[in-house]
Design a protein around this motif. Structure first.
Motif, PDB file in Angstrom:
ATOM      1  N   CYS A 142       0.827  -1.196   0.000  1.00 14.99           N
ATOM      2  CA  CYS A 142       0.000   0.000   0.000  1.00 14.99           C
ATOM      3  C   CYS A 142       0.868   1.255   0.000  1.00 14.99           C
ATOM      4  O   CYS A 142       2.044   1.221   0.370  1.00 14.99           O
ATOM      5  N   ALA A 176      -4.866   5.037  -7.016  1.00 14.90           N
ATOM      6  CA  ALA A 176      -5.577   3.878  -6.472  1.00 14.90           C
ATOM      7  C   ALA A 176      -6.243   3.078  -7.586  1.00 14.90           C
ATOM      8  O   ALA A 176      -6.209   1.841  -7.593  1.00 14.90           O
ATOM      9  N   LEU A 177      -6.841   3.785  -8.531  1.00 12.84           N
ATOM     10  CA  LEU A 177      -7.495   3.111  -9.650  1.00 12.84           C
ATOM     11  C   LEU A 177      -6.464   2.406 -10.534  1.00 12.84           C
ATOM     12  O   LEU A 177      -6.661   1.255 -10.950  1.00 12.84           O
ATOM     13  N   ALA A 180      -4.867  -0.748  -8.662  1.00 12.51           N
ATOM     14  CA  ALA A 180      -5.751  -1.797  -8.147  1.00 12.51           C
ATOM     15  C   ALA A 180      -5.495  -3.137  -8.829  1.00 12.51           C
ATOM     16  O   ALA A 180      -5.629  -4.195  -8.212  1.00 12.51           O
ATOM     17  N   GLN A 181      -5.104  -3.103 -10.084  1.00 13.35           N
ATOM     18  CA  GLN A 181      -4.843  -4.342 -10.818  1.00 13.35           C
ATOM     19  C   GLN A 181      -3.688  -5.130 -10.203  1.00 13.35           C
ATOM     20  O   GLN A 181      -3.593  -6.348 -10.377  1.00 13.35           O
ATOM     21  N   ARG A 183      -3.228  -5.087  -6.914  1.00 14.59           N
ATOM     22  CA  ARG A 183      -3.645  -5.237  -5.519  1.00 14.59           C
ATOM     23  C   ARG A 183      -2.798  -4.355  -4.594  1.00 14.59           C
ATOM     24  O   ARG A 183      -2.451  -4.752  -3.481  1.00 14.59           O
ATOM     25  N   ARG A 185      -3.014  -0.970  -2.582  1.00 13.12           N
ATOM     26  CA  ARG A 185      -3.960   0.028  -2.090  1.00 13.12           C
ATOM     27  C   ARG A 185      -3.274   1.388  -1.986  1.00 13.12           C
ATOM     28  O   ARG A 185      -2.101   1.484  -1.653  1.00 13.12           O
ATOM     29  N   ASN A 187      -4.135   5.291  -0.360  1.00 13.27           N
ATOM     30  CA  ASN A 187      -5.009   6.175   0.399  1.00 13.27           C
ATOM     31  C   ASN A 187      -4.241   7.408   0.843  1.00 13.27           C
ATOM     32  O   ASN A 187      -3.021   7.496   0.674  1.00 13.27           O
ATOM     33  N   TRP A 244      -9.714  -3.507   2.521  1.00 13.34           N
ATOM     34  CA  TRP A 244     -10.709  -3.267   1.463  1.00 13.34           C
ATOM     35  C   TRP A 244     -10.932  -1.777   1.256  1.00 13.34           C
ATOM     36  O   TRP A 244     -11.944  -1.352   0.712  1.00 13.34           O
ATOM     37  N   THR A 246      -9.379   1.613  -0.473  1.00  9.03           N
ATOM     38  CA  THR A 246      -8.417   2.222  -1.388  1.00  9.03           C
ATOM     39  C   THR A 246      -9.075   3.428  -2.063  1.00  9.03           C
ATOM     40  O   THR A 246     -10.295   3.496  -2.209  1.00  9.03           O
ATOM     41  N   GLY A 247      -8.256   4.407  -2.432  1.00  8.47           N
ATOM     42  CA  GLY A 247      -8.766   5.606  -3.087  1.00  8.47           C
ATOM     43  C   GLY A 247      -9.480   6.555  -2.154  1.00  8.47           C
ATOM     44  O   GLY A 247     -10.259   7.399  -2.588  1.00  8.47           O
TER      45      GLY A 247
END
Length: 260
Positions: A142, A176-177, A180-181, A183, A185, A187, A244, A246-247
């Motif tokens: 992350c 974040a987008l 995501a692929q 995994r 995260r 924030n 769970w 993210t973003g």
């Protein structure tokens, strides 16, 4: 200091995680570094001043959680890369990247804009990009960016700082987008007005008491925040408890933005 141990006791353990923190020798970054180390993480901290890093290393040693430090100017791509290489070697990889560095570019002039854009924004962009190979190799990676509620509230003064933080908040969601692929995260935390010894609000309490007390009056909780409270949020967002999430840009401000 028991910030990390307290959070770990409530489930936000980071045992075995390898954490790289950009801008961690004082204030919020220092508390985040000590908290992560106290929660069981292996930590590398980068900052410009060697003296502050040495003091941080002593504090970490005193709490029984030694950490790795590296002095570098985060406004430069090459020095960011050098730190991350050094950190990954010292820690055995990188699972978590915390982008906390700030240039505190307050003046609406060339220097103010350069400081904010190069450090508050571009240092985070560069570090995130350069750390990606290690993050992709992690099983639970992350990135945490430190934005500000200044990004959400127009106010006189500090335009470069606020604009850079607004860009960083938006970058957090875009990143974040995109990640995501893998995994990974991503924030951000948007702190409100945080007071600590020799920090911005500690100095303004003496130098500009009208601004200090005027700002205090706009915080519903009736006090300034503490760096430890940002560290608690950072531990949560980088722990399995937030697996769970993210973003998200999390305001940690005692309701300050609610007052406009």
């Amino acid at each position: 200091m028991d910030t990390g141990r307290t959070a770990a006791g409530h489930g936000a353990t980071l045992a075995g995680r390898r954490v790289a923190i950009a801008g961690g020798s004082k204030g919020i970054g220092r508390c985040i570094a000590l908290a992560f180390a106290g929660a069981g993480a292996s930590v590398s901290v980068c900052a410009r001043g060697q003296q502050g890093l040495a003091a941080l290393a002593r504090d970490a040693q005193d709490q029984g959680t030694p950490l790795h430090t590296h002095a570098a100017d985060l406004s430069g791509l090459e020095q960011i890369g050098g730190w991350l290489e050094n950190a990954a070697e010292a820690l055995g990889g990188i699972d978590v990247l915390v982008n906390n560095a700030t240039g505190y570019g307050m003046a609406d002039d060339e220097d103010g804009w350069a400081a904010s854009l190069q450090v508050d924004l571009m240092a985070a962009v560069r570090a995130s990009r350069l750390a990606l190979p290690w993050l992709r190799a992690s099983t639970d990676a992350c990135i945490l960016n430190l934005s500000s509620i200044a990004a959400q509230q127009p106010r006189p003064g500090a335009a470069p700082y606020a604009a850079a933080k607004a860009a960083l908040s938006h970058y957090t969601t875009s990143q974040a987008l995109a990640l995501a692929q893998y995994r990974i995260r991503v924030n951000a935390i948007a702190p409100g007005s945080i007071e600590f010894e020799d920090g911005l609000w500690d100095r303004r309490r003496v130098d500009d008491p009208a601004l200090y007390h005027g700002t205090l009056a706009k915080i519903p909780f009736g006090r300034f925040g503490r760096p430890e409270e940002i560290a608690h949020a950072a531990l949560f967002l980088c722990s399995p408890l937030a697996g769970w999430i993210t973003g998200h840009v999390l305001n940690v401000d005692g309701g300050q933005v609610l007052m406009g």
